[in-house]
Design a protein around this motif. Sequence first.
Motif, short mmCIF file in Angstrom:
data_model
loop_
_atom_site.label_atom_id
_atom_site.label_comp_id
_atom_site.label_asym_id
_atom_site.label_seq_id
_atom_site.Cartn_x
_atom_site.Cartn_y
_atom_site.Cartn_z
N ASP A 1 -7.91 24.78 -8.99
CA ASP A 1 -9.23 24.84 -8.34
C ASP A 1 -9.55 23.59 -7.53
O ASP A 1 -10.65 23.45 -7.01
N GLY A 2 -8.58 22.66 -7.44
CA GLY A 2 -8.86 21.41 -6.74
C GLY A 2 -8.13 21.27 -5.42
O GLY A 2 -7.20 22.03 -5.12
N PHE A 3 -8.55 20.30 -4.62
CA PHE A 3 -7.82 19.94 -3.39
C PHE A 3 -7.96 18.44 -3.18
O PHE A 3 -8.82 17.80 -3.79
N TRP A 4 -7.10 17.89 -2.34
CA TRP A 4 -7.12 16.45 -2.07
C TRP A 4 -6.43 16.18 -0.75
O TRP A 4 -5.70 17.04 -0.24
N ARG A 5 -6.71 15.02 -0.20
CA ARG A 5 -6.04 14.62 1.03
C ARG A 5 -4.63 14.13 0.71
O ARG A 5 -4.39 13.60 -0.38
N ARG A 6 -3.71 14.28 1.67
CA ARG A 6 -2.33 13.84 1.45
C ARG A 6 -2.03 12.54 2.19
O ARG A 6 -0.89 12.08 2.17
N ASP A 7 -3.05 11.95 2.84
CA ASP A 7 -2.74 10.83 3.73
C ASP A 7 -3.57 9.57 3.43
O ASP A 7 -3.76 8.74 4.31
N ILE A 8 -4.06 9.45 2.20
CA ILE A 8 -4.88 8.27 1.88
C ILE A 8 -4.05 7.00 2.12
O ILE A 8 -2.90 6.90 1.68
N GLY A 9 -4.64 6.07 2.83
CA GLY A 9 -3.96 4.80 3.10
C GLY A 9 -3.13 4.80 4.38
O GLY A 9 -2.45 3.83 4.67
N TRP A 10 -3.23 5.87 5.19
CA TRP A 10 -2.31 6.02 6.33
C TRP A 10 -2.36 4.82 7.27
O TRP A 10 -1.35 4.37 7.77
N ARG A 11 -3.57 4.30 7.48
CA ARG A 11 -3.68 3.22 8.46
C ARG A 11 -2.94 1.96 7.97
O ARG A 11 -2.19 1.33 8.70
N VAL B 1 0.85 -1.20 0.00
CA VAL B 1 0.00 0.00 0.00
C VAL B 1 0.89 1.25 0.00
O VAL B 1 0.61 2.23 -0.68
N GLY B 2 2.00 1.16 0.73
CA GLY B 2 2.92 2.30 0.79
C GLY B 2 3.46 2.67 -0.59
O GLY B 2 3.53 3.84 -0.96
N GLU B 3 3.83 1.65 -1.38
CA GLU B 3 4.36 1.93 -2.72
C GLU B 3 3.27 2.48 -3.63
O GLU B 3 3.49 3.42 -4.40
N ALA B 4 2.06 1.89 -3.54
CA ALA B 4 0.94 2.39 -4.34
C ALA B 4 0.66 3.85 -3.96
O ALA B 4 0.37 4.69 -4.83
N GLN B 5 0.77 4.15 -2.67
CA GLN B 5 0.53 5.52 -2.20
C GLN B 5 1.57 6.48 -2.80
O GLN B 5 1.22 7.55 -3.30
N ARG B 6 2.85 6.09 -2.78
CA ARG B 6 3.90 6.97 -3.34
C ARG B 6 3.66 7.23 -4.82
O ARG B 6 3.75 8.35 -5.31
#
Length: 443
Positions: free
Chosen positions: A408-418, A390-395
């Motif tokens: 005009d967009g925003f997003w979370r930076r921590d998807i998959g943290w758990r 998951v960590g590699e997919a996240q990177r």
Amino acid sequence: MNVLIIGSGGREHALALALEKSSRLGQLFIAPGNAGSASVAETVALDASDHAAIVAFCKGEGIDLVVVGPEAPLVAGLADGLAAAGIACFGPSKAAARLEGSKGFAKDFCREFGVPTAAYERFRDSDAALAYLNAKGAPIVIKADGLAAGKGVVVAATLAEAEAAVRSMFAGAFGAAGAEVVIEDLLEGEEASFFALSDGERALAFASAQDHKRVGDGDKGPNTGGMGAYSPAPIMTEAMTARVMREIVEPTIAGMRKRGTPFRGVLFAGLMIGADGPKLIEYNVRFGDPEAEVVLARFEGDLLTLLNDCARGVAPSETLRFSNKAALTVVLAAKGYPGTPARGGEIRGLARAEAMADVIVHHCGTRREGGRILANGGRVLAVTALGGSVGEAQRRAYAAVDAIDWPDGFWRRDIGWRAVAHERARVATPPLSEGAAAESRRA
Ligand code: AMP
């Protein structure tokens, strides 16, 4: 086979990409689709609530299979309208879609067929509901019975919050969906989404995912349709998957058949995995969005054959094959979401992101204007990547997100943290999560 997909989100773009891989596919249509799905499927301007127009289109174009993305057309009976015209539909009948369309129905069904879920009561008037709340105390969960676009659930920490939720639902905050209210006990544990396919008789374990519903980092702020997801869910080990199939999914498929309303389609169980095992939070009768993006990114079999078999009520002949990689998706939303989103800003850099290895840029709310791609909705893109963990997919997913230029967009930076924290805590073990190992072994 000619196929029509109904829907316009990232889930439907993911379905189109997966169906396109089948050697049995003839023409692929999508109604209404978006700027991303337009590169895989022919866009058709059909209204999902106009069942007669959909049937007429299917007859005119020789459509063999309709795949329905969202819940509303299923709850409204689209599959029944298609069946009456002799057209196969992946997605349940109106009667079977009540598993999602009425939370009260789903809870009574669980009680009747012994599916573990939170203790509950149903109410049609506010006095009785308030008296029940006073007897039970807080924390407690209040739910509007009908479809409320994911907004009809209040997890109340205090009695005052619970009472306010009951009053607002009976005052019409969710229209007819709130004419009945379910009050249930709070479940504790870790949440997971589990997907099983059924032809009405058999149940096939498909895949698991975990999503992030809150708008902000650290799972803070208001609920959304989903700001990101990853698959598989590490908590869905082989043993837990077997238990969920035995205790939750199989009794449900058998119960629906026994009632004379067999369930054909994808059964999406929202689960709470607690100390005493899995419990059902709710049923959905279609793929989740953004869960579909991650689950289908990992699927390597012939989705068309699988969905077609389920739709026609024949034993699925396609074996399930999944990549043993993890998938993770980050949703890019328009500023203002989940309130009123800003509209129309131009998105640049998509080709750069798409060219990256193991990356898929799913479009959710986009439209093309000339050579430009414009935002057209609240959730606009779901940037998805595969990786050995998951960590590699996240990177990889965030590297692709960073290649996109959309002021005009925003997003979370921590998807998959758990899951990433879980992986870091287990550095001595192989990089594959237990869930991925379970799914690839099962396949
Ligand atoms: P639902 O639309 O029923 O999935 O509910 C939305 C969210 O509310 C779920 O994903 C859970 O996080 C939470 N939720 C719903 N019911 C319960 C419950 N009985 N106990 C704890 N959390 C719940």
